[in-house]
Design an enzyme around this catalytic site. Structure first.
Site, PDB file in Angstrom:
ATOM      1  N   TYR A 158     -25.145  30.147 -15.617  1.00  0.00           N
ATOM      2  CA  TYR A 158     -25.930  30.635 -16.754  1.00  0.00           C
ATOM      3  C   TYR A 158     -26.517  31.996 -16.396  1.00  0.00           C
ATOM      4  CZ  TYR A 158     -28.908  30.970 -20.768  1.00  0.00           C
ATOM      5  OH  TYR A 158     -29.481  31.413 -21.931  1.00  0.00           O
ATOM      6  N   GLN A 209     -28.417  25.284 -25.991  1.00  0.00           N
ATOM      7  CA  GLN A 209     -27.098  24.961 -26.535  1.00  0.00           C
ATOM      8  C   GLN A 209     -25.986  25.259 -25.530  1.00  0.00           C
ATOM      9  OE1 GLN A 209     -29.335  27.009 -27.855  1.00  0.00           O
ATOM     10  NE2 GLN A 209     -28.442  28.992 -28.419  1.00  0.00           N
ATOM     11  N   ASN A 230     -35.080  30.799 -19.218  1.00  0.00           N
ATOM     12  CA  ASN A 230     -36.440  30.620 -19.721  1.00  0.00           C
ATOM     13  C   ASN A 230     -36.809  29.134 -19.732  1.00  0.00           C
ATOM     14  OD1 ASN A 230     -35.141  29.511 -21.964  1.00  0.00           O
ATOM     15  ND2 ASN A 230     -35.410  31.340 -23.229  1.00  0.00           N
ATOM     16  N   GLN A 247     -42.282  42.091 -11.005  1.00  0.00           N
ATOM     17  CA  GLN A 247     -41.896  40.721 -11.335  1.00  0.00           C
ATOM     18  C   GLN A 247     -42.510  40.277 -12.666  1.00  0.00           C
ATOM     19  OE1 GLN A 247     -39.531  39.290  -9.881  1.00  0.00           O
ATOM     20  NE2 GLN A 247     -39.399  40.528  -8.031  1.00  0.00           N
ATOM     21  N   HIS A 266     -40.560  40.586 -16.067  1.00  0.00           N
ATOM     22  CA  HIS A 266     -39.450  39.697 -16.409  1.00  0.00           C
ATOM     23  C   HIS A 266     -39.733  38.886 -17.663  1.00  0.00           C
ATOM     24  CE1 HIS A 266     -36.335  39.900 -13.365  1.00  0.00           C
ATOM     25  NE2 HIS A 266     -37.234  39.935 -12.407  1.00  0.00           N
ATOM     26  N   GLU A 295     -29.018  -8.937   8.800  1.00  0.00           N
ATOM     27  CA  GLU A 295     -29.293  -8.682   7.388  1.00  0.00           C
ATOM     28  C   GLU A 295     -28.757  -9.789   6.484  1.00  0.00           C
ATOM     29  OE1 GLU A 295     -27.742  -4.804   6.549  1.00  0.00           O
ATOM     30  OE2 GLU A 295     -29.332  -3.779   7.662  1.00  0.00           O
ATOM     31  N   HIS A 352     -19.846  -8.466   5.805  1.00  0.00           N
ATOM     32  CA  HIS A 352     -19.837  -7.241   6.595  1.00  0.00           C
ATOM     33  C   HIS A 352     -19.453  -7.548   8.040  1.00  0.00           C
ATOM     34  CE1 HIS A 352     -21.837  -5.433   3.176  1.00  0.00           C
ATOM     35  NE2 HIS A 352     -21.911  -4.261   3.796  1.00  0.00           N
TER      36      HIS A 352
END
Length: 419
Positions: free
Chosen positions: A131, A188, A211, A255, A258, A405, A410
């Site tokens: 983006y 979108q 944003n 900055q 922006h 366990e 296993h």
């Protein structure tokens, strides 16, 4: 900018302000979440029809205009770009490329015991969406910052989305060799990349800044599509005791221009420096409407009782961009997206040409990760290999743990191979 003392009579107000700044990410995106959820749902349900509707409404897409930017448009943009800007883009891309190549994780194998090999292999993601914001300013630098490390990683399909892409952004796309570029932005675009439409096939991961609407959209699609991080409105913290007031103010103003939502902060125990910076900011921000707006709304000059307190407050805020005085300061820095050291390292250099990525975590996400890197575009896959002898050595330990366990299957899956 507000001058706030963290001690004495101002302590209570300072504590409340700091606490609100610590919640900034979640609070800000929550404001726009209902609108974003509606856009995401509509694009997911309506596909191209909804995407075109919002691209027309928010991105200025003309009726009948293709969402896809053609290779001819990108080449024409490059050809009409001045040699000076072409050279700058090539330098920036070269440094981003070199930095990403140095970051690539390596494949390796170890043998913890004879007959056992473990290690890792590295594989690129299949597809990513980059983006590139295009609202207030053209941002060819962001295109280079997102596309280049994906290419270094070996990603086979790279999609770029940018609203009303400027000539400079399309020129950067031509330089980078972008094949799939759509003139759509906002929530979108995030929806289209995450869910897919007839025009745009979905991607595995979405990266890039934006944003509040873009940031909220990325967070909302994260359960179905990978994302890099919340990279929302810009944040700058300068933590300094000896900085040049004019230079510090210049970074804050730079900055702040922006976005009106920019967070701009100086933290120092040197009150004289804070007041000098405040005066400089006022002078330098004249004629810069967006910077003036954000500095008035979110600009803070924190004066702390001690240097140590200034350091602790910096780590609590976990800023996107952080400037410190010397390399010795790096010892106490724990949380930041990217760090700039000394008066000759303006943050704008990192925005454009240094090589480290300028897509950085905001909203205190700097507590858990740094900026975008080549690692965001690869998977590190672990590998294990046993010989019969190796299994006989290690198997009994696995059986013991499995039985402890209560997982009998296993244990048996190991035991049956040891007979």
């Amino acid at each position: 900018m507000k001058l706030v003392k963290t001690f004495g009579r101002g302590k209570a107000a300072a504590d409340a302000l700091i606490e609100s700044l610590e919640q900034r990410g979640a609070v800000n995106t929550a404001r726009v979440a209902p609108v974003v959820q509606r856009i995401l749902a509509e694009v997911r349900r309506g596909g191209d029809r909804a995407l075109l509707k919002y691209a027309s409404k928010f991105d200025g897409l003309a009726k009948g205009e293709s969402l896809l930017v053609s290779p001819e448009e990108m080449k024409a943009a490059w050809d009409s770009t001045s040699p000076k800007l072409q050279a700058a883009m090539m330098v920036a891309r070269g440094n981003i490329l070199a930095f990403a190549e140095a970051q690539l994780p390596r494949e390796w194998t170890i043998s913890p015991v004879e007959g056992v090999k473990t290690g890792q292999i590295v594989r690129a993601l299949g597809s990513v969406g980059c983006y590139v914001p295009g609202g207030r300013y053209p941002l060819p630098s962001t295109l280079l910052m997102t596309v280049t490390p994906a290419q270094v990683a070996g990603v086979s399909r790279i999609v770029v989305c940018s609203p009303k892409p400027a000539r400079e952004t399309m020129a950067a796309a031509w330089l980078a060799g972008v094949k799939e570029f759509y003139r759509v932005g906002g929530a979108q675009a995030i929806a289209a990349m995450a869910y897919g439409t007839a025009t745009m096939e979905r991607v595995d991961k979405i990266v890039g800044p934006g944003n509040l609407y873009v940031t909220a959209a990325k967070m909302l699609v994260a359960s179905e599509c990978g994302i890099d991080m919340p990279a929302g409105p810009t944040e700058i913290v300068v933590t300094s005791e000896t900085g040049d007031a004019a230079g510090v103010a210049a970074d804050l103003v730079a900055q702040a221009e922006h976005d009106p939502e920019t967070l701009a902060v100086l933290i120092t125990s040197n009150e004289a420096l804070a007041r000098a910076v405040a005066a400089e900011v006022k002078t330098q921000a004249r004629g810069n409407a967006i910077a003036k707006q954000s500095l008035a709304a979110q600009g803070c000059l924190f004066v702390t009782a001690t240097v140590r307190e200034a350091q602790e407050l910096t780590n609590r805020l976990a800023p996107e961009h952080l400037t410190v005085d010397t390399t010795a300061d790096l010892r106490w820095v724990e949380n930041a997206g990217s760090v700039f050291v000394g008066e000759y390292a303006p943050q704008s250099m990192g925005d454009y040409v240094s090589g480290p990525n300028h897509v950085l975590p905001t909203g205190r996400v700097g507590r858990v990760r740094g900026g975008l890197s080549v690692m965001d575009f690869v998977k590190v896959i672990t590998v294990q290999q046993y010989t019969r002898a190796g299994l006989k050595k290690m198997g009994p330990h696995a059986i013991a743990l499995a039985e402890a366990e209560g997982l009998k299957g296993h244990a048996e899956s190991v035991r049956v191979r040891m007979r």
